[in-house]
Design an enzyme around this catalytic site. Structure first.
Site, PDB file in Angstrom:
ATOM      1  N   ALA A  27       1.722   0.929  10.081  1.00 35.68           N
ATOM      2  CA  ALA A  27       2.907   0.125  10.372  1.00 35.68           C
ATOM      3  C   ALA A  27       3.088  -0.188  11.848  1.00 35.68           C
ATOM      4  O   ALA A  27       3.619  -1.245  12.196  1.00 35.68           O
ATOM      5  CB  ALA A  27       4.147   0.839   9.843  1.00 35.68           C
ATOM      6  N   ARG A  39      10.370   3.204   8.104  1.00 32.86           N
ATOM      7  CA  ARG A  39      10.033   4.617   7.915  1.00 32.86           C
ATOM      8  C   ARG A  39      10.547   5.508   9.045  1.00 32.86           C
ATOM      9  O   ARG A  39      10.857   6.669   8.828  1.00 32.86           O
ATOM     10  CB  ARG A  39       8.509   4.792   7.808  1.00 32.86           C
ATOM     11  CG  ARG A  39       7.935   4.270   6.515  1.00 32.86           C
ATOM     12  CD  ARG A  39       6.473   4.668   6.391  1.00 32.86           C
ATOM     13  NE  ARG A  39       6.301   6.115   6.407  1.00 32.86           N
ATOM     14  CZ  ARG A  39       6.464   6.890   5.342  1.00 32.86           C
ATOM     15  NH1 ARG A  39       6.812   6.368   4.187  1.00 32.86           N
ATOM     16  NH2 ARG A  39       6.280   8.180   5.423  1.00 32.86           N
ATOM     17  N   HIS A 122      -2.834  -0.277   0.337  1.00 34.41           N
ATOM     18  CA  HIS A 122      -1.524  -0.165  -0.303  1.00 34.41           C
ATOM     19  C   HIS A 122      -1.101  -1.472  -0.969  1.00 34.41           C
ATOM     20  O   HIS A 122       0.082  -1.689  -1.222  1.00 34.41           O
ATOM     21  CB  HIS A 122      -0.471   0.284   0.713  1.00 34.41           C
ATOM     22  CG  HIS A 122      -0.611   1.722   1.094  1.00 34.41           C
ATOM     23  ND1 HIS A 122       0.138   2.315   2.101  1.00 34.41           N
ATOM     24  CD2 HIS A 122      -1.413   2.716   0.613  1.00 34.41           C
ATOM     25  CE1 HIS A 122      -0.197   3.591   2.223  1.00 34.41           C
ATOM     26  NE2 HIS A 122      -1.137   3.853   1.337  1.00 34.41           N
TER      27      HIS A 122
END
Length: 242
Positions: A27, A39, A122
């Site tokens: 990220a 997050r 992902h």
């Protein structure tokens, strides 16, 4: 700081001498492009743990919350473009310096910058399907909260917490890591399994770039504490001098 102890210089040397480098990205690379971080303690949706929203359970039992979360992410991405760091990585691939990318990011920014050999570990938020029957659907259908012809609910093609990773992408990333002579890890806390295991499946030289220390620094040959964009730009400048 002498060159021997300068992490930018040491990283540049490892990258220059590599013949099969693999990148694992997280990220932190996307945050520098303006993607909201959900997050970190100061991140987006900090009042709601994403692990309770990005789940099959939420999709099935609280679809309104699930949909709100992903619709907000999709809408926000419409204004986001790859930054110079993404471009540097794409250029390294073009020049044969970077074999492939295994990314935890679902935003497609690597591909938008020109990277071609990208394994989306992902999944992707750029494609959609029915959760019940798997039929593909358009982004517009998801954003408008339509249902599939079968009556099923629509979802992005992301990996939700508790789901298996895409087997093809996972196998390709493992094969690349095992063949690598350098591994570059950027912008990840290395907390999310099983991707956090990938950098340690090889004895290749390891470079870790992250804005914060995570406790994994001593497992890498080089640790650069800094933003992804700034660090990649600094490494590129040093490479041009070597």
């Amino acid at each position: 700081m002498t060159e021997a102890y300068d992490p930018i210089h040491r990283a540049a040397l490892l990258i220059r001498d590599a013949r099969s480098m693999v990148l694992i990205s997280g990220a932190g690379l996307s945050v520098d492009a303006g993607v909201k971080d959900f997050r970190s303690p100061s991140g987006w949706w900090r009042s709601i743990d994403p692990r309770t929203v990005a789940t099959v359970e939420a999709l099935e039992s609280d679809y309104d919350l699930f949909h709100e979360f992903y619709a907000a992410r999709i809408t926000q991405l419409k204004t986001v473009r790859p930054h110079r760091g993404h471009g540097i990585l794409a250029e390294w691939e073009k020049r044969g310096m970077l074999a492939c990318i295994g990314t935890q990011n679902v935003d497609g920014l690597h591909q938008a910058a020109g990277s071609r050999n990208v394994h989306e570990l992902h999944g992707t938020i750029r494609a959609f399907r029915c959760h019940a029957c798997g039929a593909p659907h358009a982004e517009e259908a998801f954003l408008q909260k339509r249902k599939c012809q079968c009556g099923g609910r629509l979802r992005p093609n992301v990996v939700l917490f508790g789901e298996m990773l895409p087997q093809e992408a996972w196998d390709a990333a493992i094969a690349a890591i095992r063949a690598a002579d350098a591994v570059l890890v950027i912008g990840t806390s290395l907390q999310v399994a099983p991707v956090n295991q990938l950098p340690f499946l090889t004895r290749a030289g390891r470079i870790f770039i992250n804005a914060e220390e995570t406790g994994h620094e001593d497992q890498f040959d080089v640790f650069i504490k800094g933003r992804a964009l700034d660090s990649l730009a600094a490494i590129q400048e040093r490479l041009e001098l070597l």
